[in-house]
Structure formats: structure tokens, C-alpha cells
Scaffold this motif. Structure first.
Motif, PDB file in Angstrom:
ATOM      1  N   ILE A   1       0.965  -1.357  -0.123  1.00 50.01           N
ATOM      2  CA  ILE A   1       0.140   0.026   0.033  1.00 50.01           C
ATOM      3  C   ILE A   1       0.878   1.282   0.125  1.00 50.01           C
ATOM      4  N   LEU A   2       2.141   1.094   0.555  1.00 52.79           N
ATOM      5  CA  LEU A   2       2.932   2.393   0.622  1.00 52.79           C
ATOM      6  C   LEU A   2       3.484   2.581  -0.843  1.00 52.79           C
ATOM      7  N   PHE A   3       3.756   1.799  -1.552  1.00 55.67           N
ATOM      8  CA  PHE A   3       4.006   1.994  -3.021  1.00 55.67           C
ATOM      9  C   PHE A   3       2.905   2.743  -3.657  1.00 55.67           C
ATOM     10  N   LYS A   4       1.791   2.172  -3.251  1.00 60.08           N
ATOM     11  CA  LYS A   4       0.769   2.712  -4.139  1.00 60.08           C
ATOM     12  C   LYS A   4       0.476   4.164  -3.635  1.00 60.08           C
ATOM     13  N   ARG A   5       0.808   4.529  -2.387  1.00 56.18           N
ATOM     14  CA  ARG A   5       0.433   5.878  -2.036  1.00 56.18           C
ATOM     15  C   ARG A   5       1.678   6.904  -2.504  1.00 56.18           C
ATOM     16  N   VAL A   6       2.675   6.347  -2.873  1.00 53.26           N
ATOM     17  CA  VAL A   6       3.961   7.119  -3.306  1.00 53.26           C
ATOM     18  C   VAL A   6       3.441   7.385  -4.984  1.00 53.26           C
ATOM     19  N   LEU A   7       3.004   6.446  -5.423  1.00 49.50           N
ATOM     20  CA  LEU A   7       2.467   6.735  -6.874  1.00 49.50           C
ATOM     21  C   LEU A   7       1.040   7.779  -6.801  1.00 49.50           C
ATOM     22  N   GLN A   8       0.370   7.702  -5.856  1.00 49.93           N
ATOM     23  CA  GLN A   8      -0.656   8.586  -5.745  1.00 49.93           C
ATOM     24  C   GLN A   8      -0.108   9.906  -5.410  1.00 49.93           C
ATOM     25  N   ILE A   9       0.583  10.134  -4.522  1.00 56.26           N
ATOM     26  CA  ILE A   9       1.241  11.437  -4.088  1.00 56.26           C
ATOM     27  C   ILE A   9       2.084  12.135  -5.383  1.00 56.26           C
ATOM     28  N   SER A  10       2.648  11.210  -6.112  1.00 51.76           N
ATOM     29  CA  SER A  10       3.323  11.764  -7.241  1.00 51.76           C
ATOM     30  C   SER A  10       2.454  12.534  -8.581  1.00 51.76           C
ATOM     31  N   MET A  11       1.205  11.479  -8.392  1.00 58.37           N
ATOM     32  CA  MET A  11      -0.045  12.295  -9.291  1.00 58.37           C
ATOM     33  C   MET A  11      -0.453  13.765  -8.754  1.00 58.37           C
ATOM     34  N   LEU A  12      -0.453  13.870  -7.373  1.00 62.77           N
ATOM     35  CA  LEU A  12      -0.869  15.226  -6.915  1.00 62.77           C
ATOM     36  C   LEU A  12       0.049  16.243  -6.937  1.00 62.77           C
ATOM     37  N   THR A  13       1.461  15.764  -7.223  1.00 64.40           N
ATOM     38  CA  THR A  13       2.238  16.797  -7.567  1.00 64.40           C
ATOM     39  C   THR A  13       2.100  17.458  -9.203  1.00 64.40           C
ATOM     40  N   TYR A  14       1.322  16.959  -9.727  1.00 68.70           N
ATOM     41  CA  TYR A  14       1.125  17.428 -11.287  1.00 68.70           C
ATOM     42  C   TYR A  14       0.284  18.543 -11.078  1.00 68.70           C
ATOM     43  N   ILE A  15      -0.522  18.771  -9.973  1.00 67.67           N
ATOM     44  CA  ILE A  15      -1.492  20.029  -9.948  1.00 67.67           C
ATOM     45  C   ILE A  15      -0.591  20.998  -9.867  1.00 67.67           C
ATOM     46  N   PRO A  16       0.049  21.273  -9.036  1.00 70.31           N
ATOM     47  CA  PRO A  16       0.921  22.582  -8.961  1.00 70.31           C
ATOM     48  C   PRO A  16       2.006  22.613 -10.176  1.00 70.31           C
ATOM     49  N   GLY A  17       2.364  21.491 -10.270  1.00 77.15           N
ATOM     50  CA  GLY A  17       3.694  21.191 -11.221  1.00 77.15           C
ATOM     51  C   GLY A  17       3.396  21.836 -12.706  1.00 77.15           C
ATOM     52  N   LEU A  18       2.337  21.159 -13.219  1.00 79.45           N
ATOM     53  CA  LEU A  18       1.960  21.337 -14.766  1.00 79.45           C
ATOM     54  C   LEU A  18       1.626  22.861 -14.858  1.00 79.45           C
ATOM     55  N   PRO A  19       0.674  23.777 -14.264  1.00 82.33           N
ATOM     56  CA  PRO A  19       0.648  24.923 -14.375  1.00 82.33           C
ATOM     57  C   PRO A  19       1.832  25.913 -14.407  1.00 82.33           C
ATOM     58  N   MET A  20       2.828  25.703 -13.326  1.00 79.32           N
ATOM     59  CA  MET A  20       3.920  26.227 -13.163  1.00 79.32           C
ATOM     60  C   MET A  20       4.688  26.190 -14.228  1.00 79.32           C
ATOM     61  N   LEU A  21       5.100  24.924 -14.929  1.00 77.80           N
ATOM     62  CA  LEU A  21       5.913  24.895 -15.779  1.00 77.80           C
ATOM     63  C   LEU A  21       5.189  25.281 -17.189  1.00 77.80           C
ATOM     64  N   PHE A  22       3.948  25.085 -17.395  1.00 77.19           N
ATOM     65  CA  PHE A  22       3.432  25.704 -18.616  1.00 77.19           C
ATOM     66  C   PHE A  22       3.266  27.150 -18.583  1.00 77.19           C
ATOM     67  N   LEU A  23       3.253  27.903 -17.792  1.00 79.74           N
ATOM     68  CA  LEU A  23       3.296  29.212 -17.512  1.00 79.74           C
ATOM     69  C   LEU A  23       4.484  29.952 -17.642  1.00 79.74           C
ATOM     70  N   HIS A  24       5.635  29.130 -17.084  1.00 80.58           N
ATOM     71  CA  HIS A  24       6.873  29.473 -17.461  1.00 80.58           C
ATOM     72  C   HIS A  24       7.251  29.322 -18.839  1.00 80.58           C
ATOM     73  N   MET A  25       6.784  28.502 -19.555  1.00 78.38           N
ATOM     74  CA  MET A  25       7.174  28.224 -21.055  1.00 78.38           C
ATOM     75  C   MET A  25       6.330  29.345 -21.939  1.00 78.38           C
ATOM     76  N   LEU A  26       5.227  29.704 -21.390  1.00 77.79           N
ATOM     77  CA  LEU A  26       4.299  30.601 -22.196  1.00 77.79           C
ATOM     78  C   LEU A  26       4.974  32.142 -21.859  1.00 77.79           C
ATOM     79  N   ALA A  27       5.486  32.364 -20.779  1.00 77.07           N
ATOM     80  CA  ALA A  27       6.273  33.531 -20.651  1.00 77.07           C
ATOM     81  C   ALA A  27       7.463  33.597 -21.460  1.00 77.07           C
ATOM     82  N   GLN A  28       8.049  32.424 -21.638  1.00 77.52           N
ATOM     83  CA  GLN A  28       9.425  32.379 -22.419  1.00 77.52           C
ATOM     84  C   GLN A  28       9.132  32.702 -23.953  1.00 77.52           C
ATOM     85  N   ARG A  29       7.761  31.944 -24.320  1.00 74.58           N
ATOM     86  CA  ARG A  29       7.177  31.986 -25.574  1.00 74.58           C
ATOM     87  C   ARG A  29       6.985  33.191 -26.075  1.00 74.58           C
ATOM     88  N   LYS A  30       6.202  34.133 -25.205  1.00 72.93           N
ATOM     89  CA  LYS A  30       5.968  35.582 -25.430  1.00 72.93           C
ATOM     90  C   LYS A  30       7.072  36.465 -25.663  1.00 72.93           C
TER      91      LYS A  30
END
Length: 216
Positions: free
Chosen positions: A173-202
Motif C-alpha cells: 500500500i506504501l508503494f501505491k501511496r507514493v504513486l498517488q502522491i506523485s500524481m498530486l504533484t502534477y496539480i501545482p507542477g504542470l501550471p507552473m511549468l506551462f506558464l513559465h514556457m508561455l512567458a518564455q514563448r511571449k
């Protein structure tokens, strides 16, 4: 001339060139190999190669740590380890995951390989070419992510989500929890990286427009 020749064979330039070639090989496997063998054979014959090439990105963390490149250490480490979680945590430890035998694996490799070919070639030419990367490569670098980032992230999340029941049964169950937590990190991570690339693109697109006005 001698200085340019030396820079081509510098460790950092070679790393970027070899990485671009490695991901190009994966891309060609997707384009020409997948239609011939299909799934699940395609996953079985490519998963180790993908894992080896992705593990090479650990060098980027070392380069950031030592100040060889200007990339932020935490951002670089987060990006590399999120990929390693997929290739090692799922492809290697949980190869029976259903999504690895689906089209999601193919879209994942396409998104990863195209992104990395462009990125590594961009870095390579920025190091060895007096005028920097060719314009078409710069355009690809700051435009393809609009499609490739969402495609890659959606594929990654689908693969990880598909592995959750198997992780609990095969390991704990611990390994499953690690995978679940990793999925949650995408919530703040993706917008941050995407917005950074948008700023660079601009910034890059604005620079191109200004250059065009000066030449007209």
C-alpha cells in the motif's frame, strides 16, 4: 574556427547531441516499429531502451548542482524524477500495468521523444553555433509544447493511475501511496511549468517581431 570545433566536442555539447540522437531513435521506433508489431509487443521491446535513455537525464541534475548550466536545481530534479517514477516505477517494476500495453504508451513516447529531440538540439546549437539555434528550431522549442506538454502529462497520469491496483497487490500500500502522491504533484507542477514556457514563448515571439520590424 578552432574554438568552435572544440566546443562541439565539449562534454556538455556531446551530452546534448547524444541525448537528441537517443530520443530520435525512440521516435523512429514509434513511427516505424509500432505499426509493425503493435501492442503489447511494442512496449516489451522498447521499455528498457526508454528507461536507459531517460536515466541519462540524471546528468542534468548534476550539471545544475555544479552550476554547469543555469537550470534551477529543484525544477530540474522534479522533472527528471517524475519521469524516472514512470520508467522505473511503472515500466520496470509494474510492467503488467494495462496502460503500458495501450495507445497511451505510444502517445507518451511521442510526446517525450519530440520534446526532447527539439530541446536537446536547441541546447546543442546554442552551445556550438555562433548565432545560436536555427530559427526553425527556436520556433519548435517555443510552440510545440502547447500540444506536447498536455499530451505527455495526460499520458503519464493515465499510465500511473492504471498501475495503482497492481502496485498495491505486487508490492505494498506504501508503494501505491507514493504513486498517488506523485500524481498530486502534477496539480501545482504542470501550471507552473506551462506558464513559465508561455512567458518564455511571449518573450521570444516579441523579439522576433521586433527584429522583423528593424529589417523592414
Amino acid at each position: 574556427m578552432g574554438k568552435k570545433f572544440a566546443s562541439v566536442f565539449s562534454p556538455l555539447a556531446l551530452y546534448n547531441l547524444i541525448s537528441a540522437l537517443g530520443w530520435s531513435f525512440i521516435f523512429l521506433n514509434v513511427i516505424f516499429g509500432y505499426p509493425k508489431v503493435g501492442q503489447p509487443s511494442f512496449f516489451l521491446v522498447t521499455k528498457d531502451l526508454v528507461t536507459y535513455i531517460q536515466c541519462g537525464a540524471l546528468i542534468e541534475i548534476l550539471n545544475s548542482l555544479l552550476g554547469i548550466v543555469r537550470s534551477p536545481l529543484l525544477t530540474t530534479a522534479a522533472q527528471v524524477f517524475s519521469r524516472l517514477l514512470v520508467v522505473i516505477g511503472v515500466f520496470q517494476l509494474l510492467p503488467q500495468t494495462p496502460a503500458t500495453k495501450s495507445i497511451a504508451y505510444v502517445t507518451l513516447l511521442l510526446a517525450w521523444s519530440i520534446t526532447e529531440i527539439v530541446r536537446y538540439l536547441y541546447y546543442f546549437f546554442m552551445l556550438v553555433r555562433k548565432n545560436g539555434a536555427p530559427k526553425f528550431l527556436v520556433w519548435l522549442r517555443y510552440n510545440l509544447f502547447l500540444v506536447l506538454y498536455p499530451t505527455g502529462v495526460a499520458s503519464e497520469l493515465f499510465v500511473i493511475y492504471s498501475s495503482l491496483p497492481i502496485a498495491e497487490v505486487s508490492y505494498s500500500i506504501l508503494f501505491k501511496r507514493v504513486l498517488q502522491i506523485s500524481m498530486l504533484t502534477y496539480i501545482p507542477g504542470l501550471p507552473m511549468l506551462f506558464l513559465h514556457m508561455l512567458a518564455q514563448r511571449k518573450k521570444v515571439m516579441r523579439s522576433w517581431k521586433n527584429d522583423a520590424k528593424k529589417q523592414s
